[in-house]
Scaffold this active site. Structure first.
Site, short mmCIF file in Angstrom:
data_model
loop_
_atom_site.label_atom_id
_atom_site.label_comp_id
_atom_site.label_asym_id
_atom_site.label_seq_id
_atom_site.Cartn_x
_atom_site.Cartn_y
_atom_site.Cartn_z
CB CYS A 166 -3.64 -5.67 7.99
SG CYS A 166 -4.36 -6.71 6.89
CG HIS A 201 9.04 -4.89 6.81
ND1 HIS A 201 7.75 -4.72 7.25
CD2 HIS A 201 8.99 -4.17 5.48
CE1 HIS A 201 6.95 -4.36 6.29
NE2 HIS A 201 7.71 -3.91 5.34
CB THR A 226 1.48 -10.45 4.72
OG1 THR A 226 1.86 -8.86 4.91
CG2 THR A 226 0.93 -11.08 5.88
CG ASN A 271 3.14 -4.41 -2.80
OD1 ASN A 271 2.51 -3.20 -3.06
ND2 ASN A 271 3.03 -5.48 -2.95
CD GLU A 320 3.68 -8.61 7.68
OE1 GLU A 320 3.49 -7.79 6.53
OE2 GLU A 320 3.67 -9.90 7.56
CB CYS A 371 -4.04 -3.79 0.08
SG CYS A 371 -3.00 -3.43 1.75
CG HIS A 430 6.24 1.62 3.63
ND1 HIS A 430 7.04 2.25 4.43
CD2 HIS A 430 6.12 0.39 3.67
CE1 HIS A 430 7.07 1.31 5.41
NE2 HIS A 430 6.46 0.14 5.10
CB SER A 441 2.26 1.39 -0.16
OG SER A 441 3.32 1.24 -1.04
S1 SF4 Z 1 -1.69 -8.28 4.60
FE1 SF4 Z 1 -0.45 -6.51 4.00
S2 SF4 Z 1 -0.88 -6.38 1.90
FE2 SF4 Z 1 -2.40 -7.86 2.75
S3 SF4 Z 1 -4.17 -6.51 2.94
FE3 SF4 Z 1 -3.11 -6.60 4.72
S4 SF4 Z 1 -1.76 -4.68 4.96
FE4 SF4 Z 1 -2.49 -5.21 2.59
#
Ligand code: SF4
Length: 290
Positions: free
Chosen positions: A96, A128, A166, A232, A130, A12, A40, A274
């Site tokens: 991100c 996790h 997310t 994911n 995040e 992504c 990952h 990933s």
């Molecule tokens: S939130 Fe997560 S899945 Fe979405 S673009 Fe950012 S890193 Fe990628």
């Protein structure tokens, strides 16, 4: 045998951005550390380690001084920024932007809801990276819900602000939301509830579900390329398997088994957000040899 690589699969933009940041820093720095695996996917991590990236744990980070550390796309807990300041560590922040925005929304929600004795609830995977960063915006007071049994942790008589990690499943999030609403309604038949549900699942992940479903349905066999530790990846692999039972998970060419392909004419190769495109293409080339 016809072998096709899914052009929609792969990193992504958040992960591409983190990897590009790492590569450009490695071009100019003597030493660059990364807090946790940058992605990952063990094979991509090895490639970046070959360029000089050094993966460190949180424990190692706490003891370091006077160096450069990259923050990966998952984002970080506020304490990471405090430790960096204290230890003169230069952070290269590749969080991100979508995750950073979510952290900000949770922080605002937390500051508002605590005035009315409410709760921040996060639908996500306990432990996790995040989720650790998201919970850090709430002074660790957020309630983490991973599955239905965790819903006992919520006090349904108090206000609720609900967010999601997310990369979670949209369908399961909707299911969790329906149960929460049902429990509130049972407790409060007048249905005067102070609950706000935020749609915070990344569009990149949501779109991938439909794309994988479509892709998995048009080939005899699907080879799904992903690291087993990618949340994911395991989620999308499950989606592909539910559409095409001849879906097999591989992390690299060595995992391919000849007998999977017996009697089939078309093979689709796809992967997670990933999974690097170069790896899917390498796997496809190996299948072509079979
Ligand atoms: S939130 Fe997560 S899945 Fe979405 S673009 Fe950012 S890193 Fe990628």
């Amino acid at each position: 045998m016809k072998v096709v690589v899914d052009k929609n699969s792969g990193f992504c933009f958040g992960v591409v951005r983190a990897i590009n940041t790492a590569e450009s820093e490695l071009n100019k720095s003597v030493e660059l550390f990364c807090l946790g695996e940058i992605v990952h996917n063990g094979i991509e991590v090895k490639r970046l380690e070959g360029l000089g990236l050094k993966i460190i744990t949180n424990d190692e980070f706490r003891k370091m001084h006077d160096c450069k550390v990259l923050i990966r796309a998952h984002g970080e807990h506020p304490n990471t920024y405090l430790i960096a300041k204290h230890n003169n560590i230069e952070l290269i922040d590749a969080s991100c932007p979508v995750v950073l925005k979510l952290q900000e929304r949770i922080k605002i929600g937390y500051n508002e809801i605590k005035k009315s004795n409410g709760q921040i609830v996060i639908f996500g995977k306990l432990g996790h990276a995040e989720v650790i960063g998201l919970a850090g915006q709430t002074n660790e007071e957020a309630i983490i819900i991973t599955n239905e049994s965790d819903l006992e942790k919520i006090d349904y008589s108090r206000p609720i602000r609900l967010f999601s990690q997310t990369t979670m499943s949209k369908d399961y999030y909707n299911y969790i939301v329906s149960i929460i609403k049902q429990r509130i309604a049972e407790l409060n038949p007048d249905n005067i509830a102070d609950i706000i549900i935020y749609d915070t699942i990344c569009g990149r992940v949501t779109n991938r579900v439909q794309q994988i479903e479509k892709f998995a349905s048009i080939f005899d066999i699907i080879i799904f390329v992903s690291g087993k530790n990618s949340s994911n990846g395991m989620f999308l692999f499950g989606i592909s398997k539910s559409i095409n039972k001849n879906t097999h998970l591989v992390s690299d060419c060595a995992d391919l088994q000849m007998d999977w392909f017996n009697g089939f004419k078309t093979v689709g190769v796809c992967g997670a957000t990933s999974t690097p495109m170069w790896l899917m293409e390498k796997v496809a080339k190996e299948i072509e040899k079979i």
